[in-house]
Write an enzyme that holds these catalytic residues in place. Structure first.
Site, mmCIF file in Angstrom:
data_model
loop_
_atom_site.group_PDB
_atom_site.id
_atom_site.type_symbol
_atom_site.label_atom_id
_atom_site.label_comp_id
_atom_site.label_asym_id
_atom_site.label_seq_id
_atom_site.Cartn_x
_atom_site.Cartn_y
_atom_site.Cartn_z
ATOM 1 C CG ASP A 164 -39.460 63.807 25.068
ATOM 2 O OD1 ASP A 164 -40.546 62.581 25.799
ATOM 3 O OD2 ASP A 164 -40.165 64.195 23.713
ATOM 4 C CG ASP A 176 -43.980 60.981 24.889
ATOM 5 O OD1 ASP A 176 -42.814 61.600 25.933
ATOM 6 O OD2 ASP A 176 -43.116 61.599 24.142
ATOM 7 C CE1 TYR A 178 -36.902 65.375 20.516
ATOM 8 C CE2 TYR A 178 -38.067 63.564 21.838
ATOM 9 C CZ TYR A 178 -37.924 64.374 21.747
ATOM 10 O OH TYR A 178 -38.553 65.193 23.031
ATOM 11 C CD GLU A 195 -45.616 66.736 23.381
ATOM 12 O OE1 GLU A 195 -45.671 65.899 23.882
ATOM 13 O OE2 GLU A 195 -45.628 66.600 22.303
#
Length: 618
Positions: free
Chosen positions: A78, A81, A230, A475
């Site tokens: 995603d 990571d 999430y 990120e």
């Protein structure tokens, strides 16, 4: 992804050529589009294909799903990571597909359509694997807690690769419905070039929607390990509407239109006026598409309900532009600002909705009505462009927040794969904690450039710290990039008007314009120039979109213009019907010297006969 998202809920087609506020210049949108798509190749999991262009990556996650007796290789990581989270991955696929559905022709003209379709298929191939039975869907591979304890390349992972699923006893309507939406949207993309695959996607979408609707519940109550990363704050009602919207768009099946009409109130589609759109909250996307259905004349007995959807869609547009009753915050540099962590996800998604809705309105010959007054489609597109330009470097820091675009972009991205030397350069094993000591803590540029990645971006005051441990700002995420594909394609396509209201088959490159000018003369100072701007196949018939420009080449202002049009066999936008002829659109009653107006029409024939029948000078 390094933290959870906290969300808050709060309640015309015309181009006066020569005085346009838009100036599609200054950035290479084609290059930005290419890089944005390339980023997805860096996020791939599984066995990489021979045509893999991001060469510093290798195969990874090759045993995913094996302990559960299912093949879950493939798909996308995603963010920075090495976890595969189903909800944001499905949303990413939906938005990439929507980008192609709206602007595939422009992508083809840039030479990027095939790459974009490959990016979608990499996601849908995985989603098909993740749905092995009608009422079973795997929604996560890996564990965010153990994954974040380690800093390793995907190729070296030693963390848990447990697979988590939903089923009738452990429901997840939001996850199943978003995946249904992704499958349905992607089925439209592949309908022409791979009909068997398109039908396979649709079958999965049918099953997943029925599963989501019949066994209701939030997915993170079943897959609890996802809550920290999430969490489904908005619940599943918006995803049920979202899936029904895409299934109707993909199938034209009245059942799904009925679902939207009958459930809009109960599921919040007609009630929530949102100021955000993203992987969790889908209402604004639903409302935008339902508004399009309404403009296409598909409201029928649900016209009243669909008008309520449209009102909420337009409230979103107005709030983003700072012209509503409750407006989105902006940084001093003009960037939409929602939250400190990964704010760019909201910028790209809002920019996409503004872009497509501006084209919907332009196609219908309408403007946006906000609390502060009317907003033209070109003004909406100009605002979306300003957000993209900010991302690409037009901001107080002169920083591009797309890695690899421009000269001043983030060099210490919070991303395991890019921050550690490629396994192809140094195959030495990188241990779980050793990666933190050796690579995460390095105060140096990443050894691998994560080309095309859009990072989290600046704070509320346009400040940004390019540091690897600053995950809130450095990120990237797949769902940051997915919506911007369509916007970049649209901007690269230029200032032309795009009619988005007819059913669209798989798009193809825009043909070279065919011009049929009417020359000016002393007796005819009003010229008419037509060109074919697009063609597509729908239900076995080829449709053509024609742009017609009427120019006043005199030195006086034209009034009382009458235009005669014959051999017209389709809809027309941008003029007002006046008896047996046409006149100025509702928003103007004159044409100044040297200026032009443009209208468009669509039919499956040669250009219509367009003549200026009468006019007067002011």
């Amino acid at each position: 992804m390094e933290n959870t998202v906290k969300l808050c809920f709060i309640a015309p087609l015309f181009l006066l050529l020569g005085i346009l506020p838009l100036a599609f210049a200054g950035h290479d949108y084609s290059q930005a589009l290419s890089k944005s798509i390339l980023f997805f190749e860096a996020q791939r999991s599984g066995y990489l294909p021979r045509n893999q262009r991001v060469q510093w990556r290798g195969n990874s996650g090759l045993n995913d799903g094996k302990p559960s007796g299912v093949d879950l290789t493939g798909g996308y990581y995603d963010a920075g990571d090495n976890v595969k989270f189903g909800l944001p991955m499905a949303f990413t696929v939906t938005m990439m597909s929507w980008s192609i559905i709206e602007y595939g022709g422009q992508m083809a003209a840039s030479g990027e359509l095939s790459h974009a379709m490959d990016a979608i298929k990499w996601g849908t191939d995985y989603l098909i694997k993740a749905h092995p039975q009608p009422n079973v869907l795997y929604g996560e591979v890996g564990d965010g807690n153990t994954d974040h304890y380690c800093w390793q390349r995907p190729e070296d992972m030693t963390t848990s690769r447990a697979a988590y699923r939903i089923d009738p006893s452990n429901p997840g309507s939001d996850l199943a419905a978003e995946t249904a939406a992704a499958m349905a949207a992607a089925s439209i993309v592949f309908r022409r070039d791979n009909s068997a695959y398109s039908n396979e996607l649709l079958n999965h979408a049918y099953q997943l929607f029925e599963f989501a609707d019949k066994y209701r519940g939030k997915y993170d109550s079943s897959i609890t390990v996802a809550q920290k990363y999430y969490r489904s704050v908005s619940g599943y009602a918006d995803e049920l509407l979202w899936a029904a919207t895409w299934l109707y768009k993909a199938t034209n099946n009245q059942f799904y239109l009925n679902y939207l009409g009958n459930n809009g109130d109960a599921l919040g589609g007609t009630g929530w006026a949102m100021t955000e759109f993203g992987w969790d909250v889908k209402y604004a996307g639903v409302q935008t598409l339902v508004a399009k259905f309404l403009m296409q004349g598909k409201g029928g007995r649900y016209t009243g309900e669909f008008q309520q959807y449209q009102q909420k869609a337009e409230a979103f547009m107005c709030s983003c532009m700072g012209k509503g009753n409750q407006n989105v915050q902006r940084t001093p540099g003009g960037l939409i600002f929602r939250q400190g962590w990964n704010n760019m996800q909201f910028v790209t998604s809002a920019s996409f909705l503004l872009t497509v809705y501006s084209d919907y309105l332009a196609s219908a010959g309408k403007s946006l009505k906000c609390a502060s007054g009317y907003v033209s489609p070109s003004e909406m597109l100009s605002f979306a462009k300003s957000q993209v330009d900010y991302i690409l470097g037009d901001n107080p820091r002169a920083t591009s927040y797309m890695v690899g675009y421009g000269n001043n972009y983030p060099r210490q991205v919070h991303h395991r794969g890019s921050s550690i030397v490629s396994i192809k350069v140094d195959p030495s094993f990188v241990s779980c904690r050793g990666g933190y000591a050796t690579w995460f803590s390095r105060k140096a540029s990443d050894p691998n450039v994560l080309t095309g990645a859009i990072v989290g971006g600046p704070d509320a005051y346009d400040n940004f710290a390019d540091q690897r441990d600053n995950y809130e700002q450095t990120e990237p995420a797949t769902y940051n990039n997915a919506p911007i594909l369509g916007v970049l394609a649209r901007l690269h396509g230029g200032q032309g008007v795009y009619n988005q209201l007819l059913p669209v088959a798989q798009p193809k490159p825009v043909p070279h314009p065919k011009l049929t000018p009417t020359p000016a003369s002393s007796s005819n100072p009003i010229t008419v120039e037509q060109r074919m701007t697009d063609s597509w196949l729908n239900h076995g018939r080829t449709y053509h979109r024609y742009s017609t420009i009427v120019t006043n080449k005199s030195d006086k202002t034209v009034k009382n213009l009458k235009i005669s049009i014959s051999k017209l066999y389709g809809p027309l936008w941008g003029l007002t019907k006046f008896g047996d002829s046409y006149t100025f659109p509702a928003w103007t009653n004159s044409l100044p010297a040297g200026k032009s107006i443009e209208f468009v029409y669509i039919h499956s024939a040669s250009p219509a006969n367009v003549l200026v029948s009468s006019y007067t000078f002011a």
